[in-house]
Scaffold this motif. Sequence first.
Motif, PDB file in Angstrom:
ATOM      1  N   UNK A 119       1.096  -1.218   0.048  1.00 52.38           N
ATOM      2  CA  UNK A 119      -0.074   0.105   0.047  1.00 52.38           C
ATOM      3  C   UNK A 119       0.905   1.256  -0.024  1.00 52.38           C
ATOM      4  N   UNK A 120       2.093   1.225   0.366  1.00 58.33           N
ATOM      5  CA  UNK A 120       2.885   2.415   0.370  1.00 58.33           C
ATOM      6  C   UNK A 120       3.821   2.522  -1.053  1.00 58.33           C
ATOM      7  N   UNK A 121       4.113   3.955  -1.220  1.00 55.28           N
ATOM      8  CA  UNK A 121       4.525   3.930  -2.606  1.00 55.28           C
ATOM      9  C   UNK A 121       5.716   5.379  -2.404  1.00 55.28           C
ATOM     10  N   UNK A 122       6.484   5.559  -3.114  1.00 63.28           N
ATOM     11  CA  UNK A 122       7.555   6.616  -3.194  1.00 63.28           C
ATOM     12  C   UNK A 122       7.898   7.100  -4.460  1.00 63.28           C
ATOM     13  N   UNK A 123       7.666   8.415  -4.818  1.00 66.56           N
ATOM     14  CA  UNK A 123       7.932   8.917  -6.034  1.00 66.56           C
ATOM     15  C   UNK A 123       9.443   9.527  -6.077  1.00 66.56           C
ATOM     16  N   UNK A 124      10.029   9.327  -7.571  1.00 62.97           N
ATOM     17  CA  UNK A 124      11.411   9.864  -7.529  1.00 62.97           C
ATOM     18  C   UNK A 124      11.065  10.454  -9.052  1.00 62.97           C
ATOM     19  N   UNK A 125      11.976  11.514  -9.295  1.00 62.17           N
ATOM     20  CA  UNK A 125      11.959  12.095 -10.752  1.00 62.17           C
ATOM     21  C   UNK A 125      12.692  11.068 -11.590  1.00 62.17           C
ATOM     22  N   UNK A 126      11.978  11.103 -12.808  1.00 56.99           N
ATOM     23  CA  UNK A 126      12.549  10.006 -13.847  1.00 56.99           C
ATOM     24  C   UNK A 126      13.993  10.269 -14.254  1.00 56.99           C
ATOM     25  N   UNK A 127      14.302  11.561 -14.116  1.00 54.35           N
ATOM     26  CA  UNK A 127      15.506  12.131 -14.390  1.00 54.35           C
ATOM     27  C   UNK A 127      16.700  11.387 -13.371  1.00 54.35           C
ATOM     28  N   UNK A 128      16.200  10.697 -12.199  1.00 53.53           N
ATOM     29  CA  UNK A 128      17.314  10.039 -11.668  1.00 53.53           C
ATOM     30  C   UNK A 128      17.462   8.777 -12.136  1.00 53.53           C
ATOM     31  N   UNK A 129      16.794   8.329 -13.063  1.00 53.58           N
ATOM     32  CA  UNK A 129      16.926   7.003 -13.911  1.00 53.58           C
ATOM     33  C   UNK A 129      17.395   6.961 -15.228  1.00 53.58           C
ATOM     34  N   UNK A 130      17.838   8.276 -15.622  1.00 52.85           N
ATOM     35  CA  UNK A 130      18.308   8.477 -16.982  1.00 52.85           C
ATOM     36  C   UNK A 130      19.385   7.226 -17.480  1.00 52.85           C
ATOM     37  N   UNK A 131      20.160   6.810 -16.604  1.00 50.54           N
ATOM     38  CA  UNK A 131      21.348   5.823 -16.567  1.00 50.54           C
ATOM     39  C   UNK A 131      21.200   4.760 -15.495  1.00 50.54           C
ATOM     40  N   UNK A 132      21.585   3.705 -16.144  1.00 48.80           N
ATOM     41  CA  UNK A 132      21.554   2.544 -15.319  1.00 48.80           C
ATOM     42  C   UNK A 132      22.382   2.415 -14.052  1.00 48.80           C
ATOM     43  N   UNK A 133      21.737   2.052 -13.048  1.00 47.84           N
ATOM     44  CA  UNK A 133      23.006   1.769 -11.832  1.00 47.84           C
ATOM     45  C   UNK A 133      23.751   0.601 -11.867  1.00 47.84           C
TER      46      UNK A 133
END
Length: 148
Positions: A119-133
């Motif tokens: 039921x919980x969620x967290x939002x992040x800017x998609x720009x944090x995921x432009x490259x792969x970790x």
Amino acid sequence: MSIFFLSLFLFATSLYVSCTNLTAYDVVQKYKLPRGILPEGVIDYDLNHKTGFFKVYFNNTCRFPIEGYKVKYQPIVSGFIKNGRISRLMGVSVKLLYFWLSIGEVTSDGQELELSVGAASEEFSVHHFDRSPQCGCGFYCRELKFSF
């Protein structure tokens, strides 16, 4: 007339080959999700285009920090993908306090990426995921290398 059919056949064949040569990262982006939701190291993937069911394969379990959380990808990750959404996700978890909780859904509206754990969620800017970790160091590999 036969030259026309030969040309059409060659075009169709090249189109099929180019579609099958997509990487897992290309496929994720094709479905309007950022490539960085997959860490580096994907060795193969399967995708059923009709149902959206997919499997992504890694050599080993991959762990890394991201935005203050610890994330873990199992050697096989699966779920159902469609534009801007992965549902029934299996094989990805996040550590909250002392417990590993499974991330069950990922959604993107183009600007924000929402990761849901029950039921919980967290939002992040998609720009944090432009490259792969990268496994071990996530997005902060350069910073960690220079800090030693």
